[in-house]
Design an enzyme around this catalytic site. Structure first.
Site, PDB file in Angstrom:
ATOM      1  N   LYS A  82      35.215  41.244  35.353  1.00  0.00           N
ATOM      2  CA  LYS A  82      35.777  40.100  36.085  1.00  0.00           C
ATOM      3  C   LYS A  82      34.741  38.986  36.172  1.00  0.00           C
ATOM      4  O   LYS A  82      33.547  39.252  36.342  1.00  0.00           O
ATOM      5  CB  LYS A  82      36.207  40.567  37.478  1.00  0.00           C
ATOM      6  CG  LYS A  82      37.023  39.554  38.275  1.00  0.00           C
ATOM      7  CD  LYS A  82      37.493  40.147  39.604  1.00  0.00           C
ATOM      8  CE  LYS A  82      38.330  39.188  40.429  1.00  0.00           C
ATOM      9  NZ  LYS A  82      38.791  39.782  41.701  1.00  0.00           N
ATOM     10  N   SER A 157      43.708  39.324  42.655  1.00  0.00           N
ATOM     11  CA  SER A 157      43.053  38.313  41.857  1.00  0.00           C
ATOM     12  C   SER A 157      42.467  38.809  40.536  1.00  0.00           C
ATOM     13  O   SER A 157      42.206  38.006  39.655  1.00  0.00           O
ATOM     14  CB  SER A 157      41.951  37.651  42.678  1.00  0.00           C
ATOM     15  OG  SER A 157      40.928  38.575  42.993  1.00  0.00           O
ATOM     16  N   SER A 181      42.824  43.190  45.398  1.00  0.00           N
ATOM     17  CA  SER A 181      42.743  42.564  44.084  1.00  0.00           C
ATOM     18  C   SER A 181      42.487  43.494  42.909  1.00  0.00           C
ATOM     19  O   SER A 181      42.558  43.048  41.769  1.00  0.00           O
ATOM     20  CB  SER A 181      41.683  41.470  44.081  1.00  0.00           C
ATOM     21  OG  SER A 181      42.201  40.341  44.728  1.00  0.00           O
TER      22      SER A 181
HETATM   23  N1  GLN Z   1      45.219  38.474  47.522  1.00  0.00           N
HETATM   24  C1  GLN Z   1      44.218  38.619  48.536  1.00  0.00           C
HETATM   25  C2  GLN Z   1      43.638  37.271  48.867  1.00  0.00           C
HETATM   26  O1  GLN Z   1      44.110  36.331  48.334  1.00  0.00           O
HETATM   27  C3  GLN Z   1      43.179  39.581  48.098  1.00  0.00           C
HETATM   28  C4  GLN Z   1      42.232  38.993  47.158  1.00  0.00           C
HETATM   29  C5  GLN Z   1      41.168  39.935  46.746  1.00  0.00           C
HETATM   30  O2  GLN Z   1      41.258  41.140  46.977  1.00  0.00           O
HETATM   31  N2  GLN Z   1      40.127  39.368  46.151  1.00  0.00           N
HETATM   32  O3  GLN Z   1      42.735  37.141  49.635  1.00  0.00           O
END
Ligand code: GLN
Length: 510
Positions: A82, A157, A181
């Site tokens: 990532k 994400s 995410s």
């Molecule tokens: N979707 C969640 C957020 O927008 C989790 C994101 C993540 O785990 N990085 O914060």
């Protein structure tokens, strides 16, 4: 099945590394294959766009790439990383304009460890900017598509990492999980995603979003692959004061043992009733109705209650935005990446750089977080959210019966829940509605608030789209978690996974 998951389910990474170590294939064999597939993807009509940069491309790899270790558990294994994990030879942009072209002067501990184990970084994957989002549509560099249906999101994400594994471009990938995410995109793409206990894996070199929630996690086509990658990068790191000094068990071996034990009487699995109420798409209910569904087999299934679940999403979004507003203060046009060149004062430099560099979701979060931390509201929002966070953690403590004095007889070993309320949604469907987007995380944020480990694995399809089941375990319980997940995976493979159409109740595999 259109494209999707199954294509990648070829050679287990243990077998890849063995073939390299035994000299049966050249050390570059699997990497060359992966790079070919990644390149071919870019050439199609509607590319997945899983990668932001690829090793060996102009500006990539080359002289500064650390030499790969010749042997080890990941010898010659291609790994996608990532783009919020620092690497030396490729940019680290977090899919943000503000870090466009940014080169880290050091590598994340997890990247150093995977290289030391013989693993090869083949590219950096697309993501929601700074990890903020659930669809990868918040990338400043364009969306990633779901390999199972290219008109839909891959989740986020870590959508690029999930899509890359699901499409079979790479056998495994690293992501990060602050509120889901890793698990959520794994579910929507039909692969396995594993988030460890908070403190299990070093955050050194992981670009901070919400430091008390962030953990690096892994993706694989199978439980064993995800477990193997994560165990290689896990363990104490003196560069991260929150990393725990605890031995890391052989999780890949635990997964193999769990698969062999599948169906034998084993664990007590709890299904939290709050996870099956409002918000869960009716077509997703089938596997969670207690009996014949996936946890069946040897497990004893019982309904449990986690009463503070309803507060998890609001609590998460106060804490995550508060921490983000503080962490993101460092992007000021002076120290990292992009800057507004024509600014005439320091204030103007900050303002112009940040206005141009941050996308709308990042700006929203900085504003929310700054508000929650402001002097007049600190206790009402941040202070209150911290207290509710403790209540959410205590819910888990209670069902796992982790009290001083040991395990009570009515405790459960693991929890089984849907990973997401619904299968993958369409591109563009939720991006203009932040609250609808935030609710995608309803079943995943609780594990981050509490710090417990969680894993999502494919349990079937709804209208042809992959759906994930989530297993949650107690703190430091990764070994039991992957063993149970591999057992479930083996039973699903033998029984045929569960399928349903929208609106139907679904049926367990025959
Ligand atoms: N979707 C969640 C957020 O927008 C989790 C994101 C993540 O785990 N990085 O914060």
């Amino acid at each position: 099945v259109t494209g999707g998951g199954e294509a990648g389910r070829g050679v287990p990474i243990r077998e890849m590394a063995r073939a390299v170590a035994a000299g049966e294939v050249s050390p570059d064999h699997w990497v060359a294959e992966a790079l070919e597939r990644i390149e071919a993807d870019g050439a199609t009509d509607r590319p997945l766009h899983a990668f932001l940069s690829v090793a060996g491309e102009a500006g990539g790899d080359g002289a500064s790439a650390p030499a790969p270790a010749p042997a080890g558990p990941l010898a010659g294994v291609p790994v996608a990383v990532k783009d919020n994990l620092a690497t030396l030879e490729l940019p680290t942009t977090c899919a943000s304009r503000i870090l466009e072209g940014y080169r880290s002067p050091y590598e994340a501990t997890v990247v150093r460890r995977l290289r030391a184990a013989g693993g090869r970084v083949v590219g950096k994957t697309n993501m929601d900017e700074f990890g903020m989002g659930s669809s990868t549509e918040n990338s400043a560099y364009g969306v990633t598509r779901n390999p199972a249906d290219r008109s839909r999101v891959p989740g986020g994400s870590s959508g690029g990492s999930a899509a890359a594994v699901a499409a079979g471009l790479v056998p495994c990938a690293l992501g990060s999980d602050t509120g889901g995410s890793v698990r959520q995109p794994a579910a929507l793409c039909g692969v396995v995603g594993l988030k460890p206990t908070y403190g299990r894996v070093s955050r050194y070199g992981l670009v901070a979003f919400a430091s008390s929630l962030d953990q690096v996690g892994s993706f694989g086509a199978t439980v064993e692959d995800a477990a193997l990658l994560l165990q290689v990068v896990a363990g104490h790191d003196p560069f991260d004061a929150t990393s725990a000094d605890r031995p890391v068990e052989d999780w890949a071996a635990a997964a193999r043992a769990g698969a062999e034990a599948a169906g034998r009487p084993g664990k007590v699995v709890g299904i939290p009733r709050e996870y099956l109420s409002d918000g869960l798409d009716p077509s997703m209910r089938g596997p969670f109705d207690g009996r014949g569904g996936p946890p069946g087999g040897g497990a004893q299934v019982r309904e449990v209650s986690l009463p503070h679940t309803a507060f998890a999403v609001p609590t998460y979004y106060i804490l995550a935005t508060a921490e983000a507003s503080s962490n993101l203060a460092r992007y000021d046009g002076v120290r990292y990446g992009a800057r507004a060149p024509e600014a005439r004062s320091t204030l103007e430099l900050y303002r112009e750089t940040r206005t141009r560099g941050f996308g709308p979701e990042v700006v929203r979060r900085i504003m929310l977080g700054t508000y929650a931390l402001s002097a007049g509201y600190y206790e009402a929002y941040y202070g209150r959210a911290q207290k509710v966070r403790t209540l959410v953690a205590r819910d888990f403590q209670r069902v796992f019966h982790l009290r001083v004095g040991g395990t009570a007889p009515d405790g459960v070993d693991l929890l089984f829940t849907p990973t997401t309320p619904a299968p993958a949604f369409g591109l563009g469907e939720r991006v203009t509605d932040p609250v609808a987007m935030y609710l995608s995380d309803i079943y995943t944020v609780t594990a981050n608030l509490a710090g417990i480990p969680g894993l999502s694995l494919p349990i079937g399809r709804v209208d042809g789209l992959p759906v994930g089941g989530q297993l949650l375990g107690p703190w430091w319980g990764e070994e039991g978690l992957v063993a149970a997940a591999a057992g479930l995976e083996a039973r699903l493979a033998a029984a045929g996974s569960w399928t349903a159409g929208a609106g139907s109740a679904g049926r367990p595999g025959a």
